[in-house]
Structures are given as C-alpha cells and as structure tokens.
Design a protein around this motif. Structure first.
Motif, PDB file in Angstrom:
ATOM      1  N   LYS A  40      -0.409  14.262  -4.448  1.00 45.44           N
ATOM      2  CA  LYS A  40      -0.140  14.303  -3.009  1.00 45.44           C
ATOM      3  C   LYS A  40      -1.392  13.968  -2.200  1.00 45.44           C
ATOM      4  O   LYS A  40      -2.455  14.537  -2.420  1.00 45.44           O
ATOM      5  CB  LYS A  40       0.363  15.695  -2.631  1.00 45.44           C
ATOM      6  N   GLY A  41      -1.241  13.015  -1.282  1.00 50.88           N
ATOM      7  CA  GLY A  41      -2.359  12.614  -0.435  1.00 50.88           C
ATOM      8  C   GLY A  41      -3.162  11.450  -0.978  1.00 50.88           C
ATOM      9  O   GLY A  41      -4.086  10.970  -0.314  1.00 50.88           O
ATOM     10  N   SER A  42      -2.810  10.957  -2.183  1.00 49.19           N
ATOM     11  CA  SER A  42      -3.541   9.840  -2.783  1.00 49.19           C
ATOM     12  C   SER A  42      -2.951   8.507  -2.321  1.00 49.19           C
ATOM     13  O   SER A  42      -1.737   8.324  -2.327  1.00 49.19           O
ATOM     14  CB  SER A  42      -3.471   9.907  -4.313  1.00 49.19           C
ATOM     15  N   PHE A  43      -3.828   7.582  -1.945  1.00 50.99           N
ATOM     16  CA  PHE A  43      -3.405   6.224  -1.624  1.00 50.99           C
ATOM     17  C   PHE A  43      -3.440   5.375  -2.893  1.00 50.99           C
ATOM     18  O   PHE A  43      -4.311   5.549  -3.746  1.00 50.99           O
ATOM     19  CB  PHE A  43      -4.328   5.596  -0.581  1.00 50.99           C
ATOM     20  N   ILE A  44      -2.496   4.450  -2.987  1.00 55.85           N
ATOM     21  CA  ILE A  44      -2.422   3.531  -4.118  1.00 55.85           C
ATOM     22  C   ILE A  44      -2.459   2.106  -3.579  1.00 55.85           C
ATOM     23  O   ILE A  44      -1.722   1.761  -2.654  1.00 55.85           O
ATOM     24  CB  ILE A  44      -1.131   3.751  -4.929  1.00 55.85           C
ATOM     25  N   ASN A  45      -3.322   1.281  -4.170  1.00 51.40           N
ATOM     26  CA  ASN A  45      -3.432  -0.131  -3.799  1.00 51.40           C
ATOM     27  C   ASN A  45      -3.853  -0.316  -2.343  1.00 51.40           C
ATOM     28  O   ASN A  45      -3.271  -1.106  -1.598  1.00 51.40           O
ATOM     29  CB  ASN A  45      -2.116  -0.874  -4.061  1.00 51.40           C
TER      30      ASN A  45
ATOM     31  N   ALA B 210     -11.233   6.920   0.450  1.00 48.54           N
ATOM     32  CA  ALA B 210     -10.399   6.871  -0.751  1.00 48.54           C
ATOM     33  C   ALA B 210     -11.122   6.189  -1.905  1.00 48.54           C
ATOM     34  O   ALA B 210     -10.987   6.598  -3.061  1.00 48.54           O
ATOM     35  CB  ALA B 210      -9.089   6.148  -0.448  1.00 48.54           C
ATOM     36  N   LEU B 211     -11.887   5.154  -1.610  1.00 46.69           N
ATOM     37  CA  LEU B 211     -12.631   4.467  -2.668  1.00 46.69           C
ATOM     38  C   LEU B 211     -13.637   5.406  -3.315  1.00 46.69           C
ATOM     39  O   LEU B 211     -13.786   5.431  -4.541  1.00 46.69           O
ATOM     40  CB  LEU B 211     -13.337   3.235  -2.106  1.00 46.69           C
ATOM     41  N   LEU B 212     -14.331   6.187  -2.492  1.00 49.57           N
ATOM     42  CA  LEU B 212     -15.277   7.158  -3.042  1.00 49.57           C
ATOM     43  C   LEU B 212     -14.561   8.190  -3.902  1.00 49.57           C
ATOM     44  O   LEU B 212     -15.029   8.562  -4.979  1.00 49.57           O
ATOM     45  CB  LEU B 212     -16.029   7.855  -1.905  1.00 49.57           C
ATOM     46  N   LYS B 213     -13.395   8.640  -3.433  1.00 48.92           N
ATOM     47  CA  LYS B 213     -12.615   9.619  -4.187  1.00 48.92           C
ATOM     48  C   LYS B 213     -12.139   9.025  -5.509  1.00 48.92           C
ATOM     49  O   LYS B 213     -12.212   9.666  -6.558  1.00 48.92           O
ATOM     50  CB  LYS B 213     -11.412  10.079  -3.362  1.00 48.92           C
ATOM     51  N   ASN B 214     -11.660   7.776  -5.486  1.00 47.72           N
ATOM     52  CA  ASN B 214     -11.149   7.148  -6.704  1.00 47.72           C
ATOM     53  C   ASN B 214     -12.250   6.912  -7.722  1.00 47.72           C
ATOM     54  O   ASN B 214     -12.033   7.044  -8.932  1.00 47.72           O
ATOM     55  CB  ASN B 214     -10.455   5.828  -6.366  1.00 47.72           C
TER      56      ASN B 214
ATOM     57  N   MET C 100       0.869  -1.173   0.000  1.00 49.09           N
ATOM     58  CA  MET C 100       0.000   0.000   0.000  1.00 49.09           C
ATOM     59  C   MET C 100       0.905   1.222   0.000  1.00 49.09           C
ATOM     60  O   MET C 100       1.885   1.272   0.752  1.00 49.09           O
ATOM     61  CB  MET C 100      -0.891   0.019   1.245  1.00 49.09           C
ATOM     62  N   GLN C 101       0.607   2.181  -0.856  1.00 50.90           N
ATOM     63  CA  GLN C 101       1.468   3.350  -0.989  1.00 50.90           C
ATOM     64  C   GLN C 101       0.655   4.628  -0.813  1.00 50.90           C
ATOM     65  O   GLN C 101      -0.530   4.672  -1.138  1.00 50.90           O
ATOM     66  CB  GLN C 101       2.150   3.347  -2.363  1.00 50.90           C
ATOM     67  N   LEU C 102       1.323   5.646  -0.313  1.00 46.82           N
ATOM     68  CA  LEU C 102       0.724   6.969  -0.163  1.00 46.82           C
ATOM     69  C   LEU C 102       1.647   7.976  -0.831  1.00 46.82           C
ATOM     70  O   LEU C 102       2.837   8.047  -0.503  1.00 46.82           O
ATOM     71  CB  LEU C 102       0.549   7.317   1.315  1.00 46.82           C
ATOM     72  N   VAL C 103       1.114   8.739  -1.781  1.00 43.72           N
ATOM     73  CA  VAL C 103       1.918   9.757  -2.458  1.00 43.72           C
ATOM     74  C   VAL C 103       2.108  10.936  -1.507  1.00 43.72           C
ATOM     75  O   VAL C 103       1.141  11.567  -1.083  1.00 43.72           O
ATOM     76  CB  VAL C 103       1.246  10.227  -3.765  1.00 43.72           C
ATOM     77  N   VAL C 104       3.361  11.214  -1.171  1.00 38.98           N
ATOM     78  CA  VAL C 104       3.691  12.297  -0.246  1.00 38.98           C
ATOM     79  C   VAL C 104       4.054  13.570  -1.011  1.00 38.98           C
ATOM     80  O   VAL C 104       3.727  14.679  -0.600  1.00 38.98           O
ATOM     81  CB  VAL C 104       4.855  11.880   0.679  1.00 38.98           C
TER      82      VAL C 104
ATOM     83  N   ILE D  20      -9.543 -10.432   9.489  1.00 42.93           N
ATOM     84  CA  ILE D  20      -9.589  -9.496   8.371  1.00 42.93           C
ATOM     85  C   ILE D  20      -9.418 -10.231   7.052  1.00 42.93           C
ATOM     86  O   ILE D  20      -8.494 -11.020   6.876  1.00 42.93           O
ATOM     87  CB  ILE D  20      -8.480  -8.437   8.498  1.00 42.93           C
ATOM     88  N   THR D  21     -10.339  -9.990   6.147  1.00 43.91           N
ATOM     89  CA  THR D  21     -10.194 -10.476   4.783  1.00 43.91           C
ATOM     90  C   THR D  21      -9.739  -9.308   3.943  1.00 43.91           C
ATOM     91  O   THR D  21     -10.393  -8.270   3.923  1.00 43.91           O
ATOM     92  CB  THR D  21     -11.532 -11.002   4.236  1.00 43.91           C
ATOM     93  N   ALA D  22      -8.631  -9.451   3.244  1.00 38.57           N
ATOM     94  CA  ALA D  22      -8.099  -8.318   2.488  1.00 38.57           C
ATOM     95  C   ALA D  22      -7.717  -8.739   1.087  1.00 38.57           C
ATOM     96  O   ALA D  22      -7.061  -9.747   0.891  1.00 38.57           O
ATOM     97  CB  ALA D  22      -6.879  -7.734   3.187  1.00 38.57           C
ATOM     98  N   THR D  23      -8.164  -7.968   0.131  1.00 40.09           N
ATOM     99  CA  THR D  23      -7.734  -8.138  -1.255  1.00 40.09           C
ATOM    100  C   THR D  23      -7.459  -6.763  -1.813  1.00 40.09           C
ATOM    101  O   THR D  23      -7.987  -5.765  -1.344  1.00 40.09           O
ATOM    102  CB  THR D  23      -8.832  -8.805  -2.110  1.00 40.09           C
ATOM    103  N   SER D  24      -6.633  -6.687  -2.828  1.00 37.19           N
ATOM    104  CA  SER D  24      -6.320  -5.394  -3.425  1.00 37.19           C
ATOM    105  C   SER D  24      -7.560  -4.800  -4.058  1.00 37.19           C
ATOM    106  O   SER D  24      -8.333  -5.488  -4.705  1.00 37.19           O
ATOM    107  CB  SER D  24      -5.230  -5.565  -4.488  1.00 37.19           C
ATOM    108  N   THR D  25      -7.755  -3.507  -3.886  1.00 32.97           N
ATOM    109  CA  THR D  25      -8.875  -2.825  -4.526  1.00 32.97           C
ATOM    110  C   THR D  25      -8.512  -2.393  -5.936  1.00 32.97           C
ATOM    111  O   THR D  25      -9.340  -1.883  -6.658  1.00 32.97           O
ATOM    112  CB  THR D  25      -9.264  -1.569  -3.728  1.00 32.97           C
ATOM    113  N   SER D  26      -7.269  -2.570  -6.325  1.00 30.38           N
ATOM    114  CA  SER D  26      -6.843  -2.048  -7.614  1.00 30.38           C
ATOM    115  C   SER D  26      -5.801  -2.949  -8.246  1.00 30.38           C
ATOM    116  O   SER D  26      -4.888  -3.419  -7.585  1.00 30.38           O
ATOM    117  CB  SER D  26      -6.261  -0.645  -7.436  1.00 30.38           C
TER     118      SER D  26
END
Length: 214
Positions: free
Chosen positions: A69-74, A141-145, A47-51, A94-100
């Motif tokens: 800036k401020g966007s999360f990736i994966n 973030a999902l709503l924003k994306n 998971m990445q965050l653009v700084v 927790i069940t986790a899968t990539s959203t992207s």
C-alpha cells in the motif's frame, strides 16, 4: 470533495507535495482497478499506485521486492523541463521514460489506481503545479525503491548466513551463534518477518530457534 478512498490515497501518497485541487486534476486522469491474486499487471504504458493489497516485482521471473500500500509502480522518469515559448507562454517540455522494466504480479487481491502515461505526461506539460508535485514524488519513490532493492539483497545474505549456521551445527544453534545472528540482523535492519521467513525456508519455527535446536 473526496471519497473515503480518494482521501486515503491523498493522505498516504500525495499530500506532502500536491495541493488538494491539483490532486483532483490528477484523479480525473486515473482509473480504479481491482486485480486478482496471481494476475500480471505490469504495463510499461501505465503508472500504478497500490491502494490495497500487494504486488511482487520481479526481473526474469525472479522476485526483486514487494510493492505494498502506497507504493508506486512504473513511475515515469521526469526531468526539470527546458523552457520553450508557445503563444508567448513558457511551456514545460518533458522527457519521460519508464524507471522500471520489472514484471509485476499481484500477490493477493489488490486495488490499484492507474494512470495512462501518455495523457498524464500531456497534462503535466500544461499543469506546472502537478509537474512539480509529481517530480518530488518520483524522487522520493526512487530513493525508497533503491532502499528496498538493497534491503532485499541484505535479507538474502542473512538467509544464507542463517542456513550456514544451522547446517554447520547439525540442526542446532549455539548461544554465541545466536548472539552473532541477532547482532547482524540489528546492524542490517533485517525485520522479524524476514527472519521468520528465512527460518521457515529451512523448516524451522521461531520457537525452535529460541530453544536453539529442533
């Protein structure tokens, strides 16, 4: 106590949903990474965050939208945990899968904050405050994306509309067509930057557009 970079990240991306002490625990799992323009940084295990800087997200080599800036990736897709009992304590499952599954490439020199998903999810299973905070961040973030992807399609339709107007009038734009274009932009939230990019792709400048001819 936070460094200046850490404080900026907290205030930009975490403060609404994560307390400072909780953020410190999440920071301990992350690493800072500097990437060069053109470098492919997509990794389904991170998971990445653009700084600082910007990245382009794409599918099959085609740009989808820009992460700034401020966007999360994966971001991981985390759900409200079911409750299990271990040693008498309720433990989140927790069940986790990539959203992207998007490819990611730095447009300019870019700084990102990176979490390996496996240790992050292990931590979230033990840190209820971090889990709840990140759950809110994921949903925001999902709503924003979704909005960004929708807006990208809107911008493409505007560019096609602009091209049709210009070509049909042989490199002129009548006043009534300009009024219609302006109304369409305002109704669909097409930014000045996107408008100017569309003009540039057709070989027009903003000044020529204002004059209505070139």
């Amino acid at each position: 106590e936070f460094t200046n970079d850490e404080l900026e990240v907290y205030e930009t991306s975490f403060h609404k949903h994560v307390a400072p002490r909780c953020f410190q625990r999440l920071l301990a799992l992350a690493e800072w990474r500097q990437v060069s323009a053109g470098e492919d940084i997509g990794n389904p295990k991170e998971m990445q965050l653009v700084v600082a800087g910007a990245c382009e997200l794409h599918v099959d080599g085609k740009p989808v939208f820009k992460a700034t800036k401020g966007s999360f990736i994966n971001l991981p897709s985390i759900q409200r945990p079911s409750v299990a009992k271990a040693a008498g304590n309720a433990v989140p499952v927790i069940t986790a899968t990539s959203t992207s599954k998007l490819g990611v490439k730095a447009i300019v020199d870019t700084k990102v904050l990176v979490w390996k998903l496996e240790p992050l999810l292990q931590h979230l299973a033990q840190d209820d405050a971090a889990f709840n905070g990140l759950l809110h961040i994921v949903n925001d973030a999902l709503l924003k994306n979704v909005h960004l992807r929708d807006q990208t399609q809107v911008n493409k339709r505007y560019a096609a509309y602009l091209k049709k107007v210009i070509t049909s009038h042989r490199d002129t734009i009548p006043a009534d067509e300009k009024m219609a274009l302006t109304a369409w932009r305002e109704a669909n939230a097409v930014s000045d930057e996107e408008h100017q990019d569309a003009l540039a792709s057709l070989g027009w400048t903003q000044e020529e557009y204002d004059w209505g001819a070139r």
